[in-house]
Design a protein around this motif. Structure first.
Motif, mmCIF file in Angstrom:
data_model
loop_
_atom_site.group_PDB
_atom_site.id
_atom_site.type_symbol
_atom_site.label_atom_id
_atom_site.label_comp_id
_atom_site.label_asym_id
_atom_site.label_seq_id
_atom_site.Cartn_x
_atom_site.Cartn_y
_atom_site.Cartn_z
ATOM 1 N N GLY A 271 5.204 -25.982 -12.163
ATOM 2 C CA GLY A 271 5.278 -26.358 -10.729
ATOM 3 C C GLY A 271 5.969 -25.094 -10.088
ATOM 4 N N ARG A 272 5.779 -23.989 -10.475
ATOM 5 C CA ARG A 272 6.662 -22.916 -9.884
ATOM 6 C C ARG A 272 5.919 -22.315 -8.697
ATOM 7 N N PRO A 273 6.595 -21.992 -7.415
ATOM 8 C CA PRO A 273 6.012 -21.543 -6.320
ATOM 9 C C PRO A 273 5.373 -20.252 -6.777
ATOM 10 N N ASN B 51 4.952 -17.298 -5.367
ATOM 11 C CA ASN B 51 5.454 -16.048 -4.969
ATOM 12 C C ASN B 51 6.876 -15.739 -5.805
ATOM 13 N N ASN B 52 6.893 -16.544 -6.738
ATOM 14 C CA ASN B 52 8.210 -16.290 -7.609
ATOM 15 C C ASN B 52 7.702 -15.428 -8.872
ATOM 16 N N PRO B 53 7.884 -14.193 -9.108
ATOM 17 C CA PRO B 53 7.308 -13.561 -10.080
ATOM 18 C C PRO B 53 8.162 -13.633 -11.557
ATOM 19 N N LEU B 54 7.486 -13.346 -12.552
ATOM 20 C CA LEU B 54 7.970 -13.830 -13.952
ATOM 21 C C LEU B 54 8.447 -12.652 -14.626
ATOM 22 N N ILE B 55 9.196 -12.871 -15.782
ATOM 23 C CA ILE B 55 9.909 -11.560 -16.404
ATOM 24 C C ILE B 55 8.933 -11.504 -17.800
ATOM 25 N N ASN C 26 4.204 -4.666 -6.738
ATOM 26 C CA ASN C 26 3.902 -3.367 -7.971
ATOM 27 C C ASN C 26 5.013 -2.963 -8.869
ATOM 28 N N THR C 27 5.898 -3.918 -9.080
ATOM 29 C CA THR C 27 6.810 -3.709 -10.082
ATOM 30 C C THR C 27 6.831 -4.994 -11.214
ATOM 31 N N LEU C 28 7.460 -4.666 -12.265
ATOM 32 C CA LEU C 28 7.503 -5.585 -13.255
ATOM 33 C C LEU C 28 8.866 -5.745 -14.020
ATOM 34 N N ALA C 29 9.305 -7.106 -13.905
ATOM 35 C CA ALA C 29 10.511 -7.200 -14.561
ATOM 36 C C ALA C 29 10.408 -7.345 -16.233
ATOM 37 N N VAL C 30 11.300 -6.648 -17.054
ATOM 38 C CA VAL C 30 11.148 -6.676 -18.518
ATOM 39 C C VAL C 30 12.495 -6.982 -19.043
ATOM 40 N N ALA D 124 7.937 -15.431 -19.750
ATOM 41 C CA ALA D 124 8.703 -16.722 -19.966
ATOM 42 C C ALA D 124 9.676 -17.200 -19.167
ATOM 43 N N PRO D 125 9.198 -17.741 -18.040
ATOM 44 C CA PRO D 125 10.361 -18.328 -17.278
ATOM 45 C C PRO D 125 11.160 -19.294 -18.016
ATOM 46 N N SER D 126 12.149 -20.070 -17.370
ATOM 47 C CA SER D 126 12.775 -21.032 -17.888
ATOM 48 C C SER D 126 11.995 -22.088 -18.274
ATOM 49 N N ILE E 159 21.669 -5.112 -8.334
ATOM 50 C CA ILE E 159 21.531 -6.462 -8.971
ATOM 51 C C ILE E 159 20.730 -7.335 -7.958
ATOM 52 N N LEU E 160 19.784 -8.167 -8.516
ATOM 53 C CA LEU E 160 18.994 -8.956 -7.720
ATOM 54 C C LEU E 160 19.458 -10.587 -8.145
ATOM 55 N N ARG E 161 19.513 -10.678 -9.333
ATOM 56 C CA ARG E 161 20.368 -11.893 -9.727
ATOM 57 C C ARG E 161 21.509 -11.484 -10.416
ATOM 58 N N SER E 162 22.697 -12.398 -10.221
ATOM 59 C CA SER E 162 23.793 -12.165 -11.394
ATOM 60 C C SER E 162 23.772 -12.892 -12.564
ATOM 61 N N VAL F 267 12.100 -10.635 1.421
ATOM 62 C CA VAL F 267 13.326 -10.775 -0.147
ATOM 63 C C VAL F 267 12.560 -9.829 -1.036
ATOM 64 N N LYS F 268 13.564 -9.054 -1.880
ATOM 65 C CA LYS F 268 13.311 -8.185 -3.165
ATOM 66 C C LYS F 268 12.892 -9.239 -4.117
ATOM 67 N N SER F 269 13.731 -10.286 -4.336
ATOM 68 C CA SER F 269 13.389 -11.277 -5.372
ATOM 69 C C SER F 269 13.403 -12.378 -5.090
ATOM 70 N N PRO F 270 12.020 -13.030 -4.957
ATOM 71 C CA PRO F 270 11.900 -14.125 -4.122
ATOM 72 C C PRO F 270 12.396 -15.296 -5.023
ATOM 73 N N GLY F 271 12.677 -15.192 -6.014
ATOM 74 C CA GLY F 271 13.372 -16.406 -6.937
ATOM 75 C C GLY F 271 14.770 -16.696 -6.398
ATOM 76 N N VAL F 272 15.314 -15.833 -5.647
ATOM 77 C CA VAL F 272 16.664 -16.303 -5.123
ATOM 78 C C VAL F 272 16.413 -17.271 -3.857
HETATM 79 P P1 AMP Z 1 13.058 -17.001 -14.276
HETATM 80 O O1 AMP Z 1 11.763 -16.424 -14.580
HETATM 81 O O2 AMP Z 1 13.025 -18.587 -13.496
HETATM 82 O O3 AMP Z 1 14.462 -16.695 -14.880
HETATM 83 O O4 AMP Z 1 13.350 -16.236 -12.830
HETATM 84 C C1 AMP Z 1 12.839 -14.687 -12.815
HETATM 85 C C2 AMP Z 1 13.874 -14.052 -11.844
HETATM 86 O O5 AMP Z 1 13.361 -12.539 -11.785
HETATM 87 C C3 AMP Z 1 13.336 -14.542 -10.311
HETATM 88 O O6 AMP Z 1 14.501 -14.762 -9.532
HETATM 89 C C4 AMP Z 1 12.326 -13.454 -9.712
HETATM 90 O O7 AMP Z 1 12.313 -13.475 -8.291
HETATM 91 C C5 AMP Z 1 13.040 -12.247 -10.475
HETATM 92 N N1 AMP Z 1 11.772 -11.292 -10.829
HETATM 93 C C6 AMP Z 1 10.711 -11.416 -11.541
HETATM 94 N N2 AMP Z 1 10.002 -10.245 -11.405
HETATM 95 C C7 AMP Z 1 10.419 -9.686 -10.405
HETATM 96 C C8 AMP Z 1 10.047 -8.303 -9.724
HETATM 97 N N3 AMP Z 1 8.982 -7.830 -10.342
HETATM 98 N N4 AMP Z 1 10.730 -7.805 -8.712
HETATM 99 C C9 AMP Z 1 11.999 -8.611 -8.484
HETATM 100 N N5 AMP Z 1 12.485 -9.822 -8.938
HETATM 101 C C10 AMP Z 1 11.741 -10.046 -10.025
#
Ligand code: AMP
Ligand code: MG
Length: 340
Positions: free
Chosen positions: A54-56, A58-62, A113-117, A138-140, A190-193, A221-226
């Motif tokens: 049920g994740r929004p 616009n909240n990207p994945l790692i 156009n970015t990817l979190a790794v 793999a989000p939480s 740092i987008l999330r501490s 916002v740069k990191s929608p999860g926040v």
């Molecule tokens: P979670 O998967 O619940 O640990 O959350 C992943 C976190 O990484 C969220 O705060 C996302 O907004 C952030 N995130 C994932 N991919 C990106 C990206 N490409 N740019 C910025 N933040 C990202």
């Protein structure tokens, strides 16, 4: 669907691989929290992850990869400071955001156009990632906005009947999610501490910024999860700063007189004060690492034992406590989407 909890063995890894290759999702342990894993190249799998959590959208994945994975498959450019960071933290609770090659499913980064790794250090996570050989988003592994899971049992509580397999790698030692650090600018931001602190990053690369979106200006916002309420237990919460511990005690007395089932979550040094007034207490611990490790476990325990949780913020605010405080504040907010 039956949800199996399996220890990590050659057999369960083979079973996990089969599920991933057929577009399914598998819960996996990491050193931070458990993740809900799916093939990053597969739209169907990624969509499933958003749906089941049920994740929004616009909240990207790692994307999680094993330590020998060739990153040039998925990232377009790595600035020299990011190379240094990777050399200093080859695996562990640090996520780096790079320009993407666009090879993973576009759903992973929600159109960015970015990817979190991240390369997790947990042995079970490494074994799983090696077995599948591909990047795994793999989000939480919790229902969106609920407390993150630090054990296989937590994952089962949220997803029983909804996912086929939970790989059980024991309790997570880190306890809070990875530090997310943007590596697309001149210096890391740092987008999330998390458990890798600003000070640790600065030690390796010199300058480092911390991003706080100015929501009042309607900034993108740069990191929608926040933006989202997160980590919340299914009981009411009241949050007090450490300076206001006396008010927290008075609040406990007043609320418990009204016959509510009330419990208190605080660091070890206040436990006796709350016990004197008869409170059920949840002990966050006496040092930073302990508080991070216990946080989610205790928030899940709280929802079992009370209807109202009084939380006293830890006194220390630096280092990894920034991450702990940020989680606590989000868990206790009454707004679903922050700054609305
Ligand atoms: P979670 O998967 O619940 O640990 O959350 C992943 C976190 O990484 C969220 O705060 C996302 O907004 C952030 N995130 C994932 N991919 C990106 C990206 N490409 N740019 C910025 N933040 C990202
Ligand atoms: Mg999460």
């Amino acid at each position: 669907m039956q949800t199996l909890i399996q220890p990590i063995t050659t057999e369960s890894l083979a079973q996990a691989k089969e599920i991933i290759e057929s577009g399914g999702v598998v819960a996996i342990p990491t050193e931070t929290v458990y993740g809900l894993g799916g093939n990053a190249f597969d739209d169907t799998a990624v969509k499933k992850i958003f749906e089941v959590k049920g994740r929004p959208n616009n909240n990207p994945l790692i994307a999680h990869v094993h330590k020998d994975y060739d990153l040039s498959n998925i990232i377009d450019y790595e600035p020299p400071y990011a190379k240094k960071l990777r050399a200093a933290f080859p695996c562990g609770p640090l996520t780096l955001v790079y320009p993407s090659t666009g090879k993973v499913s576009p759903l992973v980064s929600c159109g960015l156009n970015t990817l979190a790794v991240r390369v997790p250090s947990h042995e079970g996570a490494q074994a799983f990632l090696k077995t599948v050989g591909i990047p795994i988003v793999a989000p939480s592994a919790n229902i969106s906005r609920h407390v993150s899971p630090t054990s296989a049992a937590h994952v089962f509580d949220d997803f029983e009947g909804k996912i086929p397999l939970i790989l059980d790698g024991g309790e997570c030692q880190g306890g809070i999610e990875s530090t997310v650090c943007d590596c697309t600018g001149e210096i890391p931001t740092i987008l999330r501490s998390g458990l890798v602190t600003r000070e640790m990053i600065e030690e390796v690369v010199g300058a480092c910024e911390e991003y706080t979106p100015d929501l009042s200006k309607g900034e993108k916002v740069k990191s929608p999860g926040v933006l989202y309420k997160h980590y919340a237990p299914r009981c009411k919460t009241m949050l007090f700063s450490a300076k206001n511990v006396k008010n927290a005690i008075s609040a406990y007395v007043a609320e418990s007189l009204e016959n509510k089932e009330v419990a208190v979550l605080c660091e070890e040094k206040w436990i006796k004060d709350f016990q004197k007034v008869g409170a059920k207490t949840l002990n966050l611990g006496k040092n930073q690492a302990e508080m991070a490790t216990r946080l989610y476990k205790l928030l899940r325990e709280a929802e079992r034992i009370c209807k109202l949780l009084i939380v006293v913020e830890p006194t220390e605010k630096d280092g990894i406590m920034k991450g702990v405080l940020n989680r606590l504040q989000k868990a206790c907010t009454s707004e679903d989407v922050l700054g609305k």
